[in-house]
Motif scaffolding. Structure first.
Motif, PDB file in Angstrom:
ATOM      1  N   GLY A  51       7.490  23.752  -1.883  1.00  0.00           N
ATOM      2  CA  GLY A  51       6.180  24.136  -2.376  1.00  0.00           C
ATOM      3  C   GLY A  51       5.424  23.031  -3.094  1.00  0.00           C
ATOM      4  N   SER A  52       6.074  21.909  -3.356  1.00  0.00           N
ATOM      5  CA  SER A  52       5.399  20.805  -4.039  1.00  0.00           C
ATOM      6  C   SER A  52       4.546  20.008  -3.048  1.00  0.00           C
ATOM      7  N   VAL A  53       3.589  19.292  -3.568  1.00  0.00           N
ATOM      8  CA  VAL A  53       2.716  18.462  -2.743  1.00  0.00           C
ATOM      9  C   VAL A  53       2.519  17.104  -3.429  1.00  0.00           C
ATOM     10  N   ARG A  54       2.167  16.126  -2.650  1.00  0.00           N
ATOM     11  CA  ARG A  54       1.705  14.841  -3.198  1.00  0.00           C
ATOM     12  C   ARG A  54       0.759  14.211  -2.201  1.00  0.00           C
ATOM     13  N   TYR A  55      -0.119  13.350  -2.700  1.00  0.00           N
ATOM     14  CA  TYR A  55      -1.052  12.658  -1.833  1.00  0.00           C
ATOM     15  C   TYR A  55      -0.313  11.701  -0.896  1.00  0.00           C
ATOM     16  N   PHE A  56      -0.856  11.538   0.312  1.00  0.00           N
ATOM     17  CA  PHE A  56      -0.381  10.460   1.169  1.00  0.00           C
ATOM     18  C   PHE A  56      -0.656   9.135   0.474  1.00  0.00           C
ATOM     19  N   THR A  57       0.260   8.205   0.617  1.00  0.00           N
ATOM     20  CA  THR A  57      -0.047   6.838   0.221  1.00  0.00           C
ATOM     21  C   THR A  57      -0.962   6.225   1.284  1.00  0.00           C
ATOM     22  N   VAL A  58      -1.599   5.125   0.962  1.00  0.00           N
ATOM     23  CA  VAL A  58      -2.430   4.441   1.949  1.00  0.00           C
ATOM     24  C   VAL A  58      -1.587   4.037   3.160  1.00  0.00           C
ATOM     25  N   ARG A  59      -0.351   3.595   2.923  1.00  0.00           N
ATOM     26  CA  ARG A  59       0.507   3.182   4.033  1.00  0.00           C
ATOM     27  C   ARG A  59       0.834   4.365   4.931  1.00  0.00           C
ATOM     28  N   GLU A  60       1.118   5.533   4.339  1.00  0.00           N
ATOM     29  CA  GLU A  60       1.394   6.720   5.149  1.00  0.00           C
ATOM     30  C   GLU A  60       0.169   7.109   5.969  1.00  0.00           C
ATOM     31  N   ALA A  61      -0.999   7.077   5.348  1.00  0.00           N
ATOM     32  CA  ALA A  61      -2.225   7.414   6.070  1.00  0.00           C
ATOM     33  C   ALA A  61      -2.478   6.415   7.197  1.00  0.00           C
ATOM     34  N   ALA A  62      -2.164   5.139   6.947  1.00  0.00           N
ATOM     35  CA  ALA A  62      -2.328   4.130   7.993  1.00  0.00           C
ATOM     36  C   ALA A  62      -1.408   4.420   9.173  1.00  0.00           C
ATOM     37  N   ARG A  63      -0.200   4.866   8.889  1.00  0.00           N
ATOM     38  CA  ARG A  63       0.702   5.228   9.995  1.00  0.00           C
ATOM     39  C   ARG A  63       0.149   6.420  10.773  1.00  0.00           C
ATOM     40  N   LEU A  64      -0.458   7.367  10.084  1.00  0.00           N
ATOM     41  CA  LEU A  64      -1.038   8.510  10.780  1.00  0.00           C
ATOM     42  C   LEU A  64      -2.161   8.078  11.716  1.00  0.00           C
ATOM     43  N   GLN A  65      -2.823   6.969  11.402  1.00  0.00           N
ATOM     44  CA  GLN A  65      -3.906   6.464  12.243  1.00  0.00           C
ATOM     45  C   GLN A  65      -3.453   5.358  13.194  1.00  0.00           C
ATOM     46  N   GLY A  66      -2.157   5.005  13.135  1.00  0.00           N
ATOM     47  CA  GLY A  66      -1.630   4.039  14.092  1.00  0.00           C
ATOM     48  C   GLY A  66      -1.863   2.596  13.733  1.00  0.00           C
ATOM     49  N   ASN A 112       0.791  -1.244   0.000  1.00  0.00           N
ATOM     50  CA  ASN A 112       0.000   0.000   0.000  1.00  0.00           C
ATOM     51  C   ASN A 112       0.819   1.287   0.000  1.00  0.00           C
ATOM     52  N   HIS A 113       2.105   1.194  -0.347  1.00  0.00           N
ATOM     53  CA  HIS A 113       2.923   2.413  -0.384  1.00  0.00           C
ATOM     54  C   HIS A 113       3.190   2.755  -1.857  1.00  0.00           C
ATOM     55  N   ILE A 114       2.137   3.206  -2.527  1.00  0.00           N
ATOM     56  CA  ILE A 114       2.161   3.451  -3.966  1.00  0.00           C
ATOM     57  C   ILE A 114       1.807   4.903  -4.250  1.00  0.00           C
ATOM     58  N   PHE A 115       2.521   5.510  -5.165  1.00  0.00           N
ATOM     59  CA  PHE A 115       2.271   6.909  -5.544  1.00  0.00           C
ATOM     60  C   PHE A 115       0.883   7.070  -6.164  1.00  0.00           C
ATOM     61  N   GLN A 116       0.184   8.108  -5.721  1.00  0.00           N
ATOM     62  CA  GLN A 116      -1.129   8.427  -6.269  1.00  0.00           C
ATOM     63  C   GLN A 116      -1.047   9.799  -6.941  1.00  0.00           C
ATOM     64  N   PRO A 117      -1.230   9.891  -8.252  1.00  0.00           N
ATOM     65  CA  PRO A 117      -1.083  11.172  -8.950  1.00  0.00           C
ATOM     66  C   PRO A 117      -2.284  12.081  -8.721  1.00  0.00           C
ATOM     67  N   GLY A 118      -2.127  13.333  -9.102  1.00  0.00           N
ATOM     68  CA  GLY A 118      -3.242  14.271  -9.131  1.00  0.00           C
ATOM     69  C   GLY A 118      -3.320  15.261  -8.002  1.00  0.00           C
ATOM     70  N   ALA A 119      -2.391  15.235  -7.060  1.00  0.00           N
ATOM     71  CA  ALA A 119      -2.469  16.163  -5.922  1.00  0.00           C
ATOM     72  C   ALA A 119      -2.209  17.588  -6.377  1.00  0.00           C
ATOM     73  N   ARG A 120      -2.946  18.513  -5.828  1.00  0.00           N
ATOM     74  CA  ARG A 120      -2.711  19.939  -6.076  1.00  0.00           C
ATOM     75  C   ARG A 120      -3.206  20.723  -4.863  1.00  0.00           C
TER      76      ARG A 120
END
Length: 389
Positions: free
Chosen positions: A324-339, A280-288
């Motif tokens: 100044g650049s941004v990118r979406y959290f990966t699912v794995r990063e978001a999972a770490r944010l939620q523990g 689940n640590h995969i790049f997701q395009p389209g962030a702005r």
């Protein structure tokens, strides 16, 4: 101690209670994608999750009486009716499940309960409904009559407050203060049966913003820990700069641990797609980014993850880098944010899994509160044994 949980989602609250020593007798969730994720991890034998009795059910049709007298009922009723980012329809929203939380407490009669929701529920617009929730949980045996309005029931509950079966505390908390790498403001309902004669003690915060600023801008240990040179400039935010100046003036380190930042939370993950051993640590395009939606700075706790009514909301759930650049959290990063641990595997689309994570309770916050609740209940049992001896 035994527990029952409503609205389990992908399991953040359930994991916190499991880590605090609770044994789930039933976990109820009607969303098929969430149940599939938990079931997948059960099959994989994930610690704690492997023993979860997850049931795909609609809480409105569950008979709770066979589970009577468990120690704790827990849950996070759907927050969209009260979320600042939602439609703000409150109890008029068909997704409002607080009456079902009250029914579960009435039919089970637990020694205690723990419910979590968005801080939007505490807004003045919902003041009467918040009071109705509080008094209904305190006296769940006083049911709303057929054809009785919510306002009329509230007046009746106010008049019969002395009949309450539960003492209740409503806490306003920030998950970052309890070890979550996320500024997630929530309200928590803690209730304990009055006949147990237990005073509810609120959990003491374990982490602080001031300690993070101390480690970043006074001692520099934060940067050393990450193998980075200390930035030459002061904190970007005016409030952070003011607090850092005050800390430097007094040179007294704040107690407790520092807030956990995105950089802390994502340590060791590497760039999206760089590791074959990590799901689940995969790049997701389209962030702005755009006004009001600029992502989360790497050296702060993340802004609250959001689910959105129709998938991940634009401009949210992103890392904001110094250039100044941004990118979406990966699912794995978001999972770490939620523990959730790295071996918790998500199946399905990025959008669907981010929705589940946006709705989850940070397991760190859940664990701290559950441990405090378990301590109170254990103390009551110990006191009874001593009295019997």
């Amino acid at each position: 101690m035994r527990s029952v949980e409503l609205f389990t989602g992908c399991g953040g609250l359930a994991l916190g209670l499991s880590r605090a020593g609770f044994r789930h007798e039933a976990l109820i969730e009607r969303d098929g994608n969430s149940v599939r994720n938990i079931t997948h991890n059960k099959v994989c034998g994930l610690q704690h999750v492997a023993h979860w009795p997850i049931l795909r059910e609609d809480v409105r049709y569950v008979d709770w009486r066979p589970l009577a007298r468990v120690d704790v009922v827990a849950g996070g009723p759907p927050c969209q009716p009260f979320s600042i980012g939602g439609k703000h329809r409150g109890h008029e929203d068909k997704r409002d499940m607080w009456p079902e939380a009250v029914r579960a407490v009435r039919e089970i009669g637990p020694r205690a309960f723990l419910f979590e929701n968005v801080r939007g529920l505490a807004r003045p617009a919902f003041a009467d409904y918040l009071r109705w929730i509080e008094l209904s949980l305190a006296a769940p045996q006083i049911r709303i009559d057929e054809n009785e309005s919510r306002d009329a029931h509230l007046r009746r509950l106010e008049h019969r407050r002395r009949e309450a079966l539960y003492d209740i505390r409503i806490l306003k908390v920030n998950a970052a203060d309890y070890g979550a790498p996320q500024k997630r403001h929530r309200i928590v309902f803690l209730g304990v049966r009055k006949d147990l004669d237990i005073e509810i003690e609120t959990p003491i915060p374990t982490h602080s913003h001031e300690r993070l600023l101390w480690d970043q801008w006074i001692t520099g240990r934060y940067w050393e820990r990450h193998g980075l040179s200390r930035p030459s400039e002061e904190p970007a935010g005016a409030n952070d700069a003011r607090v850092a100046r005050r800390l430097r003036q007094h040179m007294i380190p704040p107690t407790g641990k520092p807030w956990i930042t995105c950089r802390d939370a994502f340590s060791g993950l590497g760039e999206p797609g760089s590791r074959d051993d990590l799901a689940n640590h995969i790049f997701q395009p389209g962030a702005r980014s755009y006004a009001g939606h600029t992502g989360s700075p790497l050296d702060e706790p993340a802004k609250a993850l959001k689910a959105g009514d129709h998938g991940v909301p634009g401009g949210e759930n992103m890392i904001a880098f110094a250039d100044g650049s941004v990118r979406y959290f990966t699912v794995r990063e978001a999972a770490r944010l939620q523990g959730l641990p790295d071996d918790y595997e998500f199946i399905g689309s990025w959008t669907e899994n981010m929705r589940q994570l946006g709705n989850a309770v940070p397991s760190m916050l859940a664990e701290v509160i559950a441990r405090r609740l378990a301590g109170l209940l254990s103390r009551e049992r110990t006191d009874k044994r001593k009295a019997a001896a």
